[in-house]
Write a protein that holds these residues in place. Structure first.
Motif, PDB file in Angstrom:
ATOM      1  N   UNK A   2     -46.041  18.430 -19.470  1.00  0.00           N
ATOM      2  CA  UNK A   2     -44.811  18.749 -18.760  1.00  0.00           C
ATOM      3  C   UNK A   2     -44.424  17.628 -17.816  1.00  0.00           C
ATOM      4  N   UNK A   3     -43.167  17.611 -17.398  1.00  0.00           N
ATOM      5  CA  UNK A   3     -42.688  16.599 -16.481  1.00  0.00           C
ATOM      6  C   UNK A   3     -42.615  17.171 -15.075  1.00  0.00           C
ATOM      7  N   UNK A   4     -42.252  16.296 -14.107  1.00  0.00           N
ATOM      8  CA  UNK A   4     -42.122  16.741 -12.734  1.00  0.00           C
ATOM      9  C   UNK A   4     -40.989  17.735 -12.566  1.00  0.00           C
ATOM     10  N   UNK A   5     -40.074  17.734 -13.552  1.00  0.00           N
ATOM     11  CA  UNK A   5     -38.957  18.678 -13.504  1.00  0.00           C
ATOM     12  C   UNK A   5     -39.461  20.112 -13.427  1.00  0.00           C
ATOM     13  N   UNK A   6     -40.589  20.405 -14.102  1.00  0.00           N
ATOM     14  CA  UNK A   6     -41.109  21.764 -14.124  1.00  0.00           C
ATOM     15  C   UNK A   6     -41.661  22.176 -12.774  1.00  0.00           C
ATOM     16  N   UNK A   7     -41.964  21.180 -11.871  1.00  0.00           N
ATOM     17  CA  UNK A   7     -42.546  21.474 -10.586  1.00  0.00           C
ATOM     18  C   UNK A   7     -41.500  21.530  -9.479  1.00  0.00           C
ATOM     19  N   UNK A   8     -40.249  21.414  -9.801  1.00  0.00           N
ATOM     20  CA  UNK A   8     -39.184  21.489  -8.817  1.00  0.00           C
ATOM     21  C   UNK A   8     -39.075  22.913  -8.279  1.00  0.00           C
ATOM     22  N   UNK A   9     -38.538  23.094  -7.074  1.00  0.00           N
ATOM     23  CA  UNK A   9     -38.386  24.442  -6.518  1.00  0.00           C
ATOM     24  C   UNK A   9     -37.399  25.279  -7.318  1.00  0.00           C
ATOM     25  N   UNK A  10     -37.484  26.596  -7.122  1.00  0.00           N
ATOM     26  CA  UNK A  10     -36.629  27.523  -7.865  1.00  0.00           C
ATOM     27  C   UNK A  10     -35.155  27.237  -7.630  1.00  0.00           C
ATOM     28  N   UNK A  11     -34.790  26.885  -6.396  1.00  0.00           N
ATOM     29  CA  UNK A  11     -33.380  26.622  -6.090  1.00  0.00           C
ATOM     30  C   UNK A  11     -32.832  25.474  -6.927  1.00  0.00           C
ATOM     31  N   UNK A  12     -33.671  24.440  -7.164  1.00  0.00           N
ATOM     32  CA  UNK A  12     -33.230  23.314  -7.983  1.00  0.00           C
ATOM     33  C   UNK A  12     -32.996  23.748  -9.425  1.00  0.00           C
ATOM     34  N   UNK A  13     -33.890  24.601  -9.949  1.00  0.00           N
ATOM     35  CA  UNK A  13     -33.710  25.109 -11.313  1.00  0.00           C
ATOM     36  C   UNK A  13     -32.438  25.951 -11.415  1.00  0.00           C
ATOM     37  N   UNK A  14     -32.177  26.776 -10.405  1.00  0.00           N
ATOM     38  CA  UNK A  14     -30.987  27.631 -10.439  1.00  0.00           C
ATOM     39  C   UNK A  14     -29.712  26.800 -10.370  1.00  0.00           C
ATOM     40  N   UNK A  15     -29.724  25.742  -9.573  1.00  0.00           N
ATOM     41  CA  UNK A  15     -28.559  24.856  -9.503  1.00  0.00           C
ATOM     42  C   UNK A  15     -28.337  24.145 -10.837  1.00  0.00           C
ATOM     43  N   UNK A  16     -29.432  23.707 -11.454  1.00  0.00           N
ATOM     44  CA  UNK A  16     -29.309  23.055 -12.757  1.00  0.00           C
ATOM     45  C   UNK A  16     -28.804  24.029 -13.812  1.00  0.00           C
ATOM     46  N   UNK A  17     -29.317  25.273 -13.775  1.00  0.00           N
ATOM     47  CA  UNK A  17     -28.849  26.291 -14.712  1.00  0.00           C
ATOM     48  C   UNK A  17     -27.364  26.568 -14.504  1.00  0.00           C
ATOM     49  N   UNK A  18     -26.954  26.675 -13.252  1.00  0.00           N
ATOM     50  CA  UNK A  18     -25.529  26.897 -12.956  1.00  0.00           C
ATOM     51  C   UNK A  18     -24.680  25.759 -13.500  1.00  0.00           C
ATOM     52  N   UNK A  19     -25.125  24.538 -13.322  1.00  0.00           N
ATOM     53  CA  UNK A  19     -24.377  23.383 -13.814  1.00  0.00           C
ATOM     54  C   UNK A  19     -24.257  23.406 -15.334  1.00  0.00           C
ATOM     55  N   UNK A  20     -25.357  23.725 -16.002  1.00  0.00           N
ATOM     56  CA  UNK A  20     -25.332  23.776 -17.466  1.00  0.00           C
ATOM     57  C   UNK A  20     -24.432  24.902 -17.968  1.00  0.00           C
ATOM     58  N   UNK A  21     -24.460  26.055 -17.293  1.00  0.00           N
ATOM     59  CA  UNK A  21     -23.610  27.173 -17.703  1.00  0.00           C
ATOM     60  C   UNK A  21     -22.128  26.838 -17.514  1.00  0.00           C
ATOM     61  N   UNK A  22     -21.820  26.125 -16.430  1.00  0.00           N
ATOM     62  CA  UNK A  22     -20.431  25.716 -16.204  1.00  0.00           C
ATOM     63  C   UNK A  22     -19.962  24.757 -17.297  1.00  0.00           C
ATOM     64  N   UNK A  23     -20.818  23.813 -17.669  1.00  0.00           N
ATOM     65  CA  UNK A  23     -20.470  22.892 -18.753  1.00  0.00           C
ATOM     66  C   UNK A  23     -20.276  23.652 -20.070  1.00  0.00           C
ATOM     67  N   UNK A  24     -21.168  24.606 -20.354  1.00  0.00           N
ATOM     68  CA  UNK A  24     -21.051  25.379 -21.595  1.00  0.00           C
ATOM     69  C   UNK A  24     -19.789  26.232 -21.592  1.00  0.00           C
ATOM     70  N   UNK A  25     -19.508  26.901 -20.458  1.00  0.00           N
ATOM     71  CA  UNK A  25     -18.292  27.696 -20.353  1.00  0.00           C
ATOM     72  C   UNK A  25     -17.042  26.841 -20.456  1.00  0.00           C
ATOM     73  N   UNK A  26     -17.105  25.638 -19.877  1.00  0.00           N
ATOM     74  CA  UNK A  26     -15.966  24.731 -19.991  1.00  0.00           C
ATOM     75  C   UNK A  26     -15.701  24.317 -21.426  1.00  0.00           C
ATOM     76  N   UNK A  27     -16.768  24.141 -22.196  1.00  0.00           N
ATOM     77  CA  UNK A  27     -16.593  23.809 -23.608  1.00  0.00           C
ATOM     78  C   UNK A  27     -15.906  24.926 -24.372  1.00  0.00           C
TER      79      UNK A  27
END
Length: 243
Positions: free
Chosen positions: A1-26
């Motif tokens: 695994x990479x260091x990405x997996x060790x990031x705090x939960x808030x960072x994962x939630x922000x990344x998930x939100x960003x990805x969902x916005x990109x997907x919804x925009x598509x």
């Protein structure tokens, strides 16, 4: 695994939100691009039924707003399907950093195969099953009865059939996932063939129109795809002693 997996939960939630916005925009972009052809898209979806109806017959709209909103719903579904590769890319970009290299090699072909098989299932349903099923239903209409289907009911039926056939064509992916995860062995999958045959025809009887041809046209591909899944499992077998 990479260091990405060790990031705090808030960072994962922000990344998930960003990805969902990109997907919804598509999806939104595809919807806006397809809206001018909403009526044409619905006409294309309705073509198999209209071809089976008697001359001078057509579909009806029992709801005042149905002629406007039903084509919009069809176009929205089409936009979701067209933008599916873009959506899956962002899903992959979100989960990939937390996967091992071996898992990445397995999941990418599975994602691509899932999209292609789902599309193949929908195409099989549209070009082969719908014409056969609608001809049968039109032939069974009693004398004096006008077969005039409501467009909202037809949309619900079509979407349900697309979902059923698309999901049924995912059988090889499900088989490979179960085997790859170590849930079942290759021997167990082979031993389950009689139960798969029964299950395929039970599922076909539940989700297809009440004619034997449509049921066979779903059950037989499911069985063939199960065998394809077994062949894939054999090619990636975990234990060299398996044959």
């Amino acid at each position: 695994m990479t260091d990405h997996a060790e990031q705090p939960l808030s960072a994962h939630l922000l990344e998930l939100r960003r990805r969902l916005l990109w997907a919804g925009g598509g999806v939104l972009l595809c919807l806006l691009a397809m809206l001018p052809w909403a009526q044409d898209i619905y006409t294309l979806i309705a073509k198999p039924l209209l071809a089976a109806l008697p001359p001078q017959s057509g579909m009806i709209a029992t709801d005042v707003t149905a002629p406007l909103f039903v084509p919009l719903k069809v176009t929205l579904v089409a936009a979701v399907l067209v933008s599916l590769p873009h959506t899956l890319y962002h899903l992959w970009a979100f989960v990939a950093p937390a996967l091992y290299r071996k898992e990445k090699r397995l999941i990418v072909p599975l994602l691509v195969s899932s999209v292609l098989l789902f599309a193949l299932g929908m195409a099989f349903c549209y070009f082969l099953v719908f014409p056969a099923a609608f001809r049968f239903l039109a032939a069974m209409t009693p004398d004096g009865v006008n077969m005039a289907t409501d467009i909202s009911s037809y949309l619900s039926f079509v979407l349900g059939m697309f979902l059923a056939f698309g999901a049924a064509f995912e059988v090889p992916v499900a088989v490979v996932l179960l085997y790859g995860a170590g849930v079942v062995s290759l021997a167990a999958l082979r031993a389950a063939r009689p139960y798969v045959v029964v299950g395929a025809f039970v599922v076909a009887a539940v989700v297809t129109p009440p004619d034997i041809l449509s049921q066979v046209m779903l059950a037989v591909p499911m069985l063939a795809l199960y065998e394809i899944g077994l062949l894939v499992c054999r090619s990636i077998r975990r234990d060299p002693s398996e044959s």
